[in-house]
Write a protein that holds these residues in place. Sequence first.
Motif, PDB file in Angstrom:
ATOM      1  N   PRO A 180      45.175  52.077  45.974  1.00  0.00           N
ATOM      2  CA  PRO A 180      45.869  53.354  45.850  1.00  0.00           C
ATOM      3  C   PRO A 180      47.338  53.163  45.459  1.00  0.00           C
ATOM      4  CG  PRO A 180      44.541  53.310  47.828  1.00  0.00           C
ATOM      5  CD  PRO A 180      44.531  51.916  47.273  1.00  0.00           C
ATOM      6  N   PRO A 215      38.801  45.562  39.658  1.00  0.00           N
ATOM      7  CA  PRO A 215      38.045  46.097  40.795  1.00  0.00           C
ATOM      8  C   PRO A 215      38.455  45.527  42.156  1.00  0.00           C
ATOM      9  CG  PRO A 215      36.573  45.648  38.985  1.00  0.00           C
ATOM     10  CD  PRO A 215      37.926  45.112  38.584  1.00  0.00           C
ATOM     11  N   CYS A 262      33.267  60.087  36.791  1.00  0.00           N
ATOM     12  CA  CYS A 262      33.319  59.457  38.101  1.00  0.00           C
ATOM     13  C   CYS A 262      34.648  59.747  38.805  1.00  0.00           C
ATOM     14  CB  CYS A 262      33.108  57.952  37.946  1.00  0.00           C
ATOM     15  SG  CYS A 262      33.047  57.083  39.510  1.00  0.00           S
ATOM     16  N   ALA A 263      34.594  59.975  40.104  1.00  0.00           N
ATOM     17  CA  ALA A 263      35.785  60.289  40.889  1.00  0.00           C
ATOM     18  C   ALA A 263      36.806  59.167  40.846  1.00  0.00           C
ATOM     19  CB  ALA A 263      35.396  60.595  42.336  1.00  0.00           C
ATOM     20  N   GLU A 264      36.373  57.924  40.855  1.00  0.00           N
ATOM     21  CA  GLU A 264      37.302  56.788  40.826  1.00  0.00           C
ATOM     22  C   GLU A 264      38.091  56.768  39.516  1.00  0.00           C
ATOM     23  OE1 GLU A 264      37.249  54.562  43.536  1.00  0.00           O
ATOM     24  OE2 GLU A 264      39.035  53.604  42.746  1.00  0.00           O
ATOM     25  N   ALA A 265      37.419  56.983  38.399  1.00  0.00           N
ATOM     26  CA  ALA A 265      38.102  57.015  37.107  1.00  0.00           C
ATOM     27  C   ALA A 265      39.084  58.176  37.054  1.00  0.00           C
ATOM     28  CB  ALA A 265      37.092  57.108  35.972  1.00  0.00           C
ATOM     29  N   ARG A 305      40.616  59.521  39.586  1.00  0.00           N
ATOM     30  CA  ARG A 305      41.765  59.164  40.442  1.00  0.00           C
ATOM     31  C   ARG A 305      42.743  58.281  39.671  1.00  0.00           C
ATOM     32  NH1 ARG A 305      43.243  54.846  43.695  1.00  0.00           N
ATOM     33  NH2 ARG A 305      41.222  53.819  43.495  1.00  0.00           N
ATOM     34  N   PHE A 306      42.227  57.327  38.895  1.00  0.00           N
ATOM     35  CA  PHE A 306      43.103  56.463  38.111  1.00  0.00           C
ATOM     36  C   PHE A 306      43.848  57.263  37.046  1.00  0.00           C
ATOM     37  CE2 PHE A 306      40.024  52.829  39.156  1.00  0.00           C
ATOM     38  CZ  PHE A 306      40.781  52.416  40.242  1.00  0.00           C
ATOM     39  N   VAL A 357      32.029  53.541  36.614  1.00  0.00           N
ATOM     40  CA  VAL A 357      33.228  54.371  36.678  1.00  0.00           C
ATOM     41  C   VAL A 357      33.365  55.049  35.327  1.00  0.00           C
ATOM     42  CG1 VAL A 357      35.704  54.407  37.153  1.00  0.00           C
ATOM     43  CG2 VAL A 357      34.291  52.738  38.305  1.00  0.00           C
ATOM     44  N   THR A 412      42.919  46.578  42.433  1.00  0.00           N
ATOM     45  CA  THR A 412      43.571  47.853  42.148  1.00  0.00           C
ATOM     46  C   THR A 412      43.371  48.793  43.320  1.00  0.00           C
ATOM     47  OG1 THR A 412      43.169  47.532  39.788  1.00  0.00           O
ATOM     48  CG2 THR A 412      43.769  49.753  40.514  1.00  0.00           C
ATOM     49  N   THR A 460      42.123  48.312  35.039  1.00  0.00           N
ATOM     50  CA  THR A 460      42.140  48.042  36.472  1.00  0.00           C
ATOM     51  C   THR A 460      41.374  46.762  36.763  1.00  0.00           C
ATOM     52  OG1 THR A 460      40.133  49.303  36.858  1.00  0.00           O
ATOM     53  CG2 THR A 460      42.213  50.522  37.003  1.00  0.00           C
TER      54      THR A 460
END
Length: 112
Positions: free
Chosen positions: A77, A72, A33-36, A38-39, A29, A75, A70
């Motif tokens: 939405p 994994p 990265c898309a997940e990071a 998003r956070f 992440v 965490t 976070t």
Amino acid sequence: MHVAVAAGPAVRVVAEVSGGRGASFGIAVGAGCAEAERFREEARDGAWYALMRLPEEARGVLVSVVEIVTAPADTGPGDVKFAAAHAVWRALGREPDRWPWTGEDGDPVFPA
């Protein structure tokens, strides 16, 4: 979370995303990265959510999100948004008229 006096409300996210106990997700992440991302967006949304629920005279601050941690497995939405909102209120020593809460399904609920 840092807050500083400003002419009006402002939020900036300068944090790297890390997973529990300060260990960075690194490549999994990373910054692109898309997940990071998003956070980071949730942190920004949570800080704005908190500021806009305070009296107008209390909104003259710059909120800097300097850390996002976070877990994994835990965490989901809305969790980072929820934590960021609470961190802003705690940093400012203020409380909103209506607090967000955790619903029966475990997901955060944000009142309008």
